[in-house]
Motif scaffolding. Sequence first.
Motif, PDB file in Angstrom:
ATOM      1  N   ASP A  62      54.734  54.527   6.905  1.00 33.48           N
ATOM      2  CA  ASP A  62      55.866  54.841   7.479  1.00 33.48           C
ATOM      3  C   ASP A  62      56.005  53.601   8.374  1.00 33.48           C
ATOM      4  OD1 ASP A  62      58.235  55.732   8.945  1.00 33.48           O
ATOM      5  OD2 ASP A  62      57.215  57.169   9.844  1.00 33.48           O
ATOM      6  N   ALA A  63      56.903  52.661   7.986  1.00 35.95           N
ATOM      7  CA  ALA A  63      57.246  51.206   8.804  1.00 35.95           C
ATOM      8  C   ALA A  63      58.175  51.442   9.866  1.00 35.95           C
ATOM      9  CB  ALA A  63      58.077  50.368   7.840  1.00 35.95           C
ATOM     10  N   GLU A  64      58.833  52.480  10.130  1.00 32.28           N
ATOM     11  CA  GLU A  64      59.713  52.615  11.297  1.00 32.28           C
ATOM     12  C   GLU A  64      58.890  53.451  12.498  1.00 32.28           C
ATOM     13  OE1 GLU A  64      63.392  54.348   9.894  1.00 32.28           O
ATOM     14  OE2 GLU A  64      63.896  52.685   8.723  1.00 32.28           O
ATOM     15  N   SER A  65      58.576  54.596  12.074  1.00 28.09           N
ATOM     16  CA  SER A  65      57.957  55.449  13.231  1.00 28.09           C
ATOM     17  C   SER A  65      56.574  55.556  13.157  1.00 28.09           C
ATOM     18  CB  SER A  65      58.731  56.852  13.110  1.00 28.09           C
ATOM     19  OG  SER A  65      58.542  57.448  11.811  1.00 28.09           O
ATOM     20  N   GLY A  66      55.751  54.818  12.028  1.00 20.70           N
ATOM     21  CA  GLY A  66      54.264  54.948  12.184  1.00 20.70           C
ATOM     22  C   GLY A  66      53.729  54.093  13.233  1.00 20.70           C
ATOM     23  N   LYS A  67      52.375  54.358  13.190  1.00 21.17           N
ATOM     24  CA  LYS A  67      51.522  53.686  14.049  1.00 21.17           C
ATOM     25  C   LYS A  67      50.662  52.552  13.235  1.00 21.17           C
ATOM     26  CE  LYS A  67      51.827  57.002  17.742  1.00 21.17           C
ATOM     27  NZ  LYS A  67      51.177  58.046  18.701  1.00 21.17           N
TER      28      LYS A  67
END
Length: 542
Positions: free
Chosen positions: A145-150
Motif C-alpha cells: 500500500d504505497a499511499e496509506s501503508g507504513k
Amino acid sequence: MGITNASSTTTLSTNAIEELPINEPLGSVACPICSQEFINLQKLNKHLDRDHGFDNTRNKSSSSLRSNSQKLPTSVGGSPKKQGKQQRIRTTHWEQLGKFPSTCGECNCNLNDSVGATNCRKCGKLYCGRHCRHKIKLNLNAKYDAESGKWYICCKSCYNKRPGYNDYGSYKDLTDDFVRYRNSNSEDKALRLLQLEVRLVKLVDGVFRLYKRYNSNVIMRLKFSNEVSKLERIICPWKDDQNVVDCEICIQPFTLTVRKHHCRLCGSVVCDDPHTMCSKKIPIQLLVNASKELPFKEAEKFKNIKDIQYSALLCTKCTNTLYLKRMFKQSMKEKQSNIIQLYENMNDTSKVILKVLSTFEVLLLQVENSKKSQDSPSEVLLKDLVTTRGKVMRNFSAFNLVVKQINQYKPKNATETKIQKSLQITASEFVNKNIIPLKSLNFNIESGTSICGSSLPNIIDTGPQVKKLSDLLFNNLTIKEVKEYREELMVLKEQSFLVQSMVETAKTQRKFEELKSLDENLKDLNVRIEELENKLGEEGFS
C-alpha cells in the motif's frame, strides 16, 4: 538491533539503550528500519513497537531466534493485556523456526544467534539479516500500500515484485507526448517555410517592379538601390543590432573585421565571415531558378533576369530551409553521371567474373585430381570446364571494354578526375589478382593439351567428322583459337599499358617496394604477349 544517531553517526547497542534514560533528549535518533528521526529513545521505542511490530515485554529468557514469532503481552492473571487502539501488522503467515536449523531463503545459510533471523513482513519467509534490509509500505494485512501503508522491512524478492517497480527507475510512456511534440514541430517548420516563401516572392517581385521603374537612366538607377533597401525593411522587420554583440548562428563576437548584417528574410543579425558562411549574397537569378514553383508574377514577365544587378543577403538557416530540400529533389531527378554508370558496369562485371572463376577453379581442381590418380577426366567434366572457361573469357572481354571506356572518358570536373583515377587503380589491381594468373595457364582442352602438358582424351573421338568452316587452320590454329588468342592478346596489351603507367607513377613517387612487384608483373605480361604474337603470326594485331 543497532540504532544510529544521525548527529554523531554512532551505533548504540541494545544494552546501551537500556542503560540510557529513555526520556533524556539525545539530539536526533534515527530508526534503523525506516530512518525516521526522533528526539529521544522513548519515542523511538514506541515507534518500533507500533509501526514495526517490536515488543519490549517479550520473555528475555527465550532465545533470539524464537523472538521472531511475536507474542501478545499478557497480564499477571494470564489474560491478554488490552492495548487500546494500537494495531500491529499481520503475523499469521510468518514462517516459524523449527527444531532443525532453518536456512535463509536467499543465501541458504544456517540461521543462528550470530547471523540473526528475520521474517519478511510481506511474504513471511525467514531470512538472515543481510538479505532482509529492503523497505516497502505495507498495510496491516501485509499487502503493498504505497499511499496509506507504513514502512516495513522485506526481502529482495518482495521488493522487486511490488507494483510499478523498474530496475532503471520509474517508467512512464511518453510516446503520445513525443508524437504530439514532433507533429507540432513539423507544423511549425511548415509554417516557417511558408512564411519565408511568401517573403521571398514579395522581395523578388518588388525588386523587379522597382527595376522597371528606375531603369531609364543613371540617376534613376542610383535611386533604385535606395528603394530596394526600403523594400527589404518593409518585407521583414530587422532586429535592433545595437545591443547584439555576437552572431546568432556561430556565436562569434562582432569586430571591425567581422561586421553585422541582417538577413533579408528573417531579420536576424549575422556575421559575414567567409569561414563560417553564416550569411551569403545570392543573385536574384539563382533565387528564381532554384524555386521556379513559387508564384513569381513579375519574374515570369521579365526575360533578361541577368541584367538586374541585385543580390539578396540571406542567412544559412533561411537558405537551408528554402533550398536544401528543393536541391535534393532536383539532384534526384537529374541524370546520373557517365563515370558513375561506368563504375557500376565495372562493379557488376567484376562480381560476375569472381563468381564464374570460383566455379572454374573447382572444375580445374577436379581435373588435376583425376590426373594425379592416373584416371582420365570424364567427358562431362571436360565439357563443363570448357564452357566455364568460355564464360570467364567473355566476362574478361566485357571487363576490358569497360576499362577502356573509363580510360577514354574525359572528366568534367575535379571530382570526376579523382573517380577516374581510383577506378583505373582498382581495375589494375583486379587484373593483377585475377586475370594475369589465369592467362598464364597454357590451357587448350579442345586440342588435347592439358595444363600440365600431358595429353587428355578428345571430347568427341568416334566416327568420321565433316570439316566445318571453323576447322580451317591459320598457322596450325583454328578460327576459334585465333579468336580466343586475339581476345587474350588484347586484354594483356591493355593490362601491360596500365602496369607501365603504374610503374612510371611508382618511380616518380619513389615507391621502390611496389616497383619490384610491378616490374615482375610487367615481365610476365610481356612474355605471354610475345608467346601469343608468335602463335598468331600474321593473324595478330599489327
